[in-house]
Enzyme design. Structure first.
Site, short mmCIF file in Angstrom:
data_model
loop_
_atom_site.label_atom_id
_atom_site.label_comp_id
_atom_site.label_asym_id
_atom_site.label_seq_id
_atom_site.Cartn_x
_atom_site.Cartn_y
_atom_site.Cartn_z
N SER A 133 0.85 -1.20 0.00
CA SER A 133 0.00 0.00 0.00
C SER A 133 0.88 1.24 0.00
O SER A 133 2.00 1.21 0.52
CB SER A 133 -0.87 0.04 1.25
N ASP A 134 0.40 2.33 -0.60
CA ASP A 134 1.08 3.60 -0.34
C ASP A 134 0.94 3.84 1.17
O ASP A 134 0.07 3.26 1.82
CB ASP A 134 0.48 4.74 -1.16
N TRP A 135 1.81 4.69 1.68
CA TRP A 135 1.91 4.81 3.14
C TRP A 135 0.61 5.38 3.74
O TRP A 135 0.32 6.56 3.63
CB TRP A 135 3.12 5.69 3.48
#
Ligand code: BGC
Length: 747
Positions: A226-228
């Site tokens: 996932s993106d952060w």
């Protein structure tokens, strides 16, 4: 090393699906699973050992800041992308980093996107070829890549919740191909799911995106990260194929996964599949090896930067500066260079080259004198005294070089710009200096496109330096003095007005949705198709030498492939690099296509007088469009023009070819139009025969004399048409014809 997960408990497995801290995965020593580090990326290593954040706020260990993607995009050279990827990979190893987050291959849909400096181009082919080269080279060193941000993350405004509403043809033709190329050609270790929603569903829980497309269609075998902070519903994410949540959630979402399996909401096999993909990442090297070669990488960063600079305008051979005896260097960006963007990709550079110092060094060698003045303050505000001083200096020299650009306040990750204009104080300096100086050169430092209007015609030369990385200052000096012949080309259009951009009416969206209303007409595809004048077209870039392109020959090599051969000669006095740009134009098929699209390119180095023959392959995809009825790529039979352009607006040579393409028979229904029925290659003639057999002589003569009668009903669905004809076609005859059309489709 292959890790067996069969003996793990559900709790242990769930724990592996989220980070242990900001930058690391969790270890499970009892199962022999080590923790690995993933960090930014993409044009350098941001290894934080103190306070961690994903916005580049806290400092990181020093590492080399290579040219960001905006510069690499302008190089039009996969070799430059390859060298950036390999060098970043070497530094990652020195830091013990297993996965570097990047490259970003999102399309520059609007010139306002705050993160355009981190993306390559408005064109999917250019973005994909460069991204694939970066990933392949980095992974060859042994470090994993994370191609991002998947998908349709083309703005910063509300990036964590906005829905990018994009039709499938547009996704397939514009926003996905760069990812597809990176995945299918370079097999990245990970793909990063973006923050935004795609057509209403968060990317991080979008099964169509993460499983159907990425894994089933494209064959991706790595892990999705996932993106952060991009996870909204963790359980839905696991089900969709989102394997590793970063950063960690303190165990909260791990428990949600366990509970969901226990309650039957989530299949344990989905968890196992995700775990297997995550533990495979632990096979990447994760202990620090090798030294960071600061000097060698700085020198490399300098040469890569020089290849990315675009000479936009050069009246009367103003550049290179070789002949000038006195040079004024004006503008604070000449002493405080902006060489990278703000946010998660922000690198703590090992050193920084200052343009003014580079210019002085080369001027000294040539016996030229350099004086400088700040002209304006980057921090903003009008300063009459700074302006007066700059103008006075400009009036005394052979040539004034004015450094202008955008500061960190004007553009960054996290927000989009609202204007293309340079700060007013800088425009005032350009204009005043241009009036006072014999010759004026403008050097731009900017991550996103800036407007050149209001001063373009008043200056003699313009050099677009974008953001060039830590050695950009000396690279710019090299180009200004002709030590390096500029060879960059625009990877994005410079429009005359922001309003001309096709996304203008639909950017950055409203009420949670951004509608990609321009469809496939993104960037130059729109400007060219609508014949909309621009300041500088996609592909534009000047050189200190000249090139001739001759002898285009296009050979058709199959039903849907061709090869273009062209001869390029360096007709000038100095060595240089030329980009051969091949576009394909076609009106074939049932969909509206851009007037031309970039379908192949190659960069070649030529000594003065040297000639080379270049061969460019045009594969099936070069001629295809995405057909929403057939859910597939289609190459329609028909005529195609292969064009070699100096840039997208200036075609140097072209040749028409005809392709047999795909044999497509769409099956007919009563909803198909009368036109569809008559146009069908088998049914049409049969229908015509039946129709004319049932006519009287008089009716036949009338039909022949009035072809418009048919035209008027052409777009009518057959069902409605039948109602008007009062049984002209018996139902069973139509049934037979429909069956015939279906069997043709199967054939
Ligand atoms: C950015 C990513 C980056 C991540 C980690 C996010 O805010 O969108 O590109 O890799 O942070 O820093």
């Amino acid at each position: 090393m292959s890790i067996d997960i069969t003996g793990l408990t559900l709790e242990q497995k769930a724990s592996l699906l989220s980070g242990g801290d900001f930058w690391s995965t969790k270890a499970l020593p009892e199962a022999g699973i080590p923790s690995i580090v993933l960090t930014d990326g993409p044009h350098g290593i941001r290894r934080q050992t103190g306070g961690a954040d994903h916005l580049g706020i806290n400092d990181a260990e020093p590492s080399t800041c290579f040219p960001p993607a905006v510069a690499v995009g302008s190089s039009w050279d996969p070799e430059i992308a390859r060298q950036v990827g390999a060098a970043v990979g070497r530094e990652a190893k020195a830091f013990g980093v297993s996965v570097v987050l990047g490259p970003g291959v999102n399309i520059k849909r609007s010139p306002l996107c705050g993160r355009n400096f981190e993306y390559y181009s408005e064109d999917p082919l250019l973005s994909g070829v460069l991204g694939a080269a970066h990933v392949a080279a980095m992974q060859a060193v042994g470090v994993g890549a994370s191609v991002k941000h998947f998908a349709a993350n083309n703005q910063e405004h509300e990036r964590m919740r906005i829905s990018a509403d994009v039709d499938e043809r547009t996704l397939r033709e514009i926003y996905l191909p760069a990812f597809e190329r990176v995945v299918t050609e370079s097999a990245p270790a990970t793909v990063m799911a973006s923050y935004n929603k795609v057509n209403g569903v968060y990317a991080s829980q979008n099964r169509w995106l993460l499983t159907d497309l990425l894994r089933t269609e494209w064959g991706f075998a790595g892990a999705v990260v996932s993106d952060w902070g991009a996870v909204s519903d963790r359980v839905a994410g696991v089900e969709a194929g989102m394997d590793l949540e970063m950063p960690g959630s303190g165990g909260g979402t791990d428990q949600q996964i366990v509970d969901a399996v226990r309650s039957g909401r989530l299949a344990e096999s989905d968890v196992d599949a995700a775990v297997r993909r995550v533990v495979r990442l632990a096979e990447l090297p994760h202990t620090a090896t090798g030294e960071l070669d600061v000097a060698a990488h700085h020198a490399l960063a300098r040469s890569l930067a020089a290849e990315s600079i675009v000479l936009l305008k050069n009246d009367d051979g103003t550049l290179p500066l070789d002949g000038a005896l006195t040079i004024a260097v004006i503008g604070e960006f000449a002493t405080a260079p902006r060489f990278q963007g703000g946010g998660s990709s922000h690198i703590n550079p090992t050193r920084v080259d200052v343009p003014l110092e580079g210019i002085r060094r080369l001027a000294d060698e040539r016996g030229a004198l350099v004086e400088s003045a700040p002209g304006y303050a980057i921090a903003g505000g009008d300063d009459a005294e700074l302006l007066r001083e700059a103008v006075e200096l400009a009036g005394r020299v052979d040539v004034a070089v004015v450094f202008v650009g955008l500061g960190d306040r004007e553009e960054s990750e996290g927000f989009d710009r609202t204007t293309l204009d340079l700060p007013a104080a800088q425009i005032a300096v350009i204009r005043a200096v241009a009036t006072a100086a014999r010759r004026t050169v403008v050097v731009l430092s900017n991550g996103g496109v800036v407007s050149l209007e209001g001063w373009h015609d008043e200056v003699d030369a313009i050099v677009e330096g974008w953001l060039l990385g830590q050695a950009g200052g000396s690279a710019m000096a090299d180009v200004l003095f002709g030590v390096v012949n500029p060879s960059g080309h625009l990877a994005e259009t410079i429009p005359l007005r922001l309003e001309d951009n096709p996304s203008w009416n639909n950017f950055p969206g409203e009420q949670g949705h951004v509608r990609y209303g321009e469809g496939v007409m993104v960037g130059y595809r729109h400007y060219e198709t609508a014949a909309q004048p621009v300041r500088y077209p996609f592909g534009h870039g000047l050189s200190y030498t000249t090139f001739a392109t001759t002898g285009l020959q296009v050979a058709v090599t199959g039903p849907d492939t061709a090869v273009a051969t062209v001869t390029v000669t360096n007709t000038g006095a100095v060595a240089g690099k030329h980009v051969v740009q091949a576009y394909v134009a076609s009106a074939a098929g049932p969909v509206r296509r851009p007037v031309r699209e970039l379908r192949a390119f190659a960069k070649l180095a030529l000594e003065p007088g040297e000639t080379r023959i270049v061969e460019l392959s045009l594969d099936r995809r070069a001629f295809a469009y995405w057909d929403i009825e057939l859910s597939g790529w289609v190459v329609p039979a028909g005529g195609y023009t292969v064009q070699i352009g100096h840039d997208v607006s200036h075609i140097a040579a072209e040749q028409q070819i005809s392709l047999t393409g795909d044999v497509i028979h769409r099956s007919l229904t009563l909803e198909s139009t009368v036109g569809d029925w008559f146009a069908h290659p088998v049914v049409g003639p049969a229908l015509m025969e039946g129709l004319s057999a049932g006519m009287t002589e008089e009716q036949r003569a009338h039909a022949e004399e009035n072809p418009n009668d048919l035209k008027m009903v052409e777009s009518m669905p057959m069902q409605q048409f039948l109602a008007f004809t009062g049984g002209a076609f018996p139902a069973e005859a139509l049934d037979q014809l429909m069956a015939l059309s279906r069997s043709e489709e199967a054939a």
